[in-house]
Design a protein around this motif. Structure first.
Motif, PDB file in Angstrom:
ATOM      1  N   ASP A  40       0.836  -1.215   0.000  1.00  0.00           N
ATOM      2  CA  ASP A  40       0.000   0.000   0.000  1.00  0.00           C
ATOM      3  C   ASP A  40       0.867   1.260   0.000  1.00  0.00           C
ATOM      4  O   ASP A  40       0.557   2.236  -0.687  1.00  0.00           O
ATOM      5  N   THR A  52      -7.239   6.136  -0.272  1.00  0.00           N
ATOM      6  CA  THR A  52      -8.636   6.615  -0.251  1.00  0.00           C
ATOM      7  C   THR A  52      -8.934   7.466  -1.486  1.00  0.00           C
ATOM      8  O   THR A  52     -10.018   7.328  -2.075  1.00  0.00           O
ATOM      9  N   PHE A  55      -9.230   5.259  -4.643  1.00  0.00           N
ATOM     10  CA  PHE A  55     -10.549   4.601  -4.683  1.00  0.00           C
ATOM     11  C   PHE A  55     -11.623   5.604  -5.106  1.00  0.00           C
ATOM     12  O   PHE A  55     -12.480   5.287  -5.931  1.00  0.00           O
ATOM     13  N   GLY A  59     -11.628   4.588  -8.673  1.00  0.00           N
ATOM     14  CA  GLY A  59     -12.348   3.325  -8.444  1.00  0.00           C
ATOM     15  C   GLY A  59     -11.442   2.164  -8.044  1.00  0.00           C
ATOM     16  O   GLY A  59     -10.218   2.220  -8.181  1.00  0.00           O
ATOM     17  N   GLU A  60     -12.112   1.112  -7.561  1.00  0.00           N
ATOM     18  CA  GLU A  60     -11.373  -0.041  -7.038  1.00  0.00           C
ATOM     19  C   GLU A  60     -10.578  -0.777  -8.124  1.00  0.00           C
ATOM     20  O   GLU A  60      -9.451  -1.211  -7.887  1.00  0.00           O
ATOM     21  N   ASP A  61     -11.159  -0.908  -9.339  1.00  0.00           N
ATOM     22  CA  ASP A  61     -10.460  -1.666 -10.384  1.00  0.00           C
ATOM     23  C   ASP A  61      -9.103  -1.045 -10.700  1.00  0.00           C
ATOM     24  O   ASP A  61      -8.110  -1.754 -10.906  1.00  0.00           O
ATOM     25  N   PHE A  63      -7.335   0.773  -8.662  1.00  0.00           N
ATOM     26  CA  PHE A  63      -6.466   0.494  -7.513  1.00  0.00           C
ATOM     27  C   PHE A  63      -5.879  -0.920  -7.630  1.00  0.00           C
ATOM     28  O   PHE A  63      -4.693  -1.147  -7.401  1.00  0.00           O
ATOM     29  N   ARG A  64      -6.712  -1.895  -8.018  1.00  0.00           N
ATOM     30  CA  ARG A  64      -6.250  -3.288  -8.126  1.00  0.00           C
ATOM     31  C   ARG A  64      -5.167  -3.438  -9.192  1.00  0.00           C
ATOM     32  O   ARG A  64      -4.287  -4.293  -9.093  1.00  0.00           O
ATOM     33  N   LEU A 126     -13.087   0.656   2.007  1.00  0.00           N
ATOM     34  CA  LEU A 126     -14.075  -0.427   1.907  1.00  0.00           C
ATOM     35  C   LEU A 126     -14.878  -0.619   3.188  1.00  0.00           C
ATOM     36  O   LEU A 126     -15.850  -1.361   3.218  1.00  0.00           O
TER      37      LEU A 126
END
Ligand code: S3P
Length: 185
Positions: A40, A52, A55, A59-61, A63-64, A126
């Protein structure tokens, strides 16, 4: 676990938010004189943004995607303690990469303990939900099969840092000794 390593292996810590990956990882690295990295923190440093904000803005995708890139890089390291974000398990390729030169330990804790530990840290995107306890229970059960891909499960509830660390150290040494020496087949 029967895997042998070409290089000095890493200790990789996975597990749900609030299971103590960073605290355990930092202590392990100083006791074992191994270097410490946190996926992280790498993401935040490289992108110059807080998790934060990533995200929220992308968005989360997205970040992934950054998370997998960071995993790819650190998987080439040796002799490091690598702490990961709780969702790193969601992409199976992350775990296989980390296992190439690492012994993967999953830290676990009860939902109640996790709730206690994370309730002071409101930055986790999350867990920004009306009922964090319920979210924790749901996510834990959804992610259970992914966390079980670890080489070892380490229970942390009711155990001191010293107990957790000596447990991990014992297992790691047994695995590290199995490292292939250059002149052996
Ligand atoms: C996440 C866990 C977080 C961070 C991000 C997503 C997750 O890391 O990577 O907020 O999906 O569980 P910690 O486990 O260190 O809180």
């Amino acid at each position: 676990m029967k895997r042998s390593f070409q290089k000095q292996p890493n200790i990789v810590l996975i597990g749900f938010m609030g299971t103590g990956k960073s605290s355990v990882g930092k202590r392990l690295s100083s006791q074992l004189r191994m270097r410490y990295v946190d996926i992280d923190s790498i993401i935040e440093q490289d992108s110059q943004r807080l998790i934060t904000d990533i995200f929220e803005e992308d968005g989360e995708d997205y970040f992934r995607k950054l998370e997998s890139e960071a995993v790819n890089n650190v998987s080439n390291y040796d002799n490091h303690v690598i702490s990961t974000g709780g969702g790193v398990v969601l992409r199976e390729s992350n775990i296989s990469r980390l296992k190439e030169n690492g012994v993967v330990f999953c830290l676990t804790a009860t939902p109640e303990e996790i709730f206690k530990r994370v309730s002071h840290h409101t930055h986790r995107p999350l867990l920004q939900t009306p009922d964090a306890m319920d979210t924790i229970r749901t996510m834990l059960s959804e992610r259970k099969p992914y966390y079980e891909k670890a080489d070892y499960m380490i229970h942390t509830t009711g155990r001191t840092f010293d107990e957790i660390i000596s447990h991990i150290k014992g297992i790691f040494y047994r695995n590290a000794l199995r490292r292939k020496s250059p002149d052996k087949k």
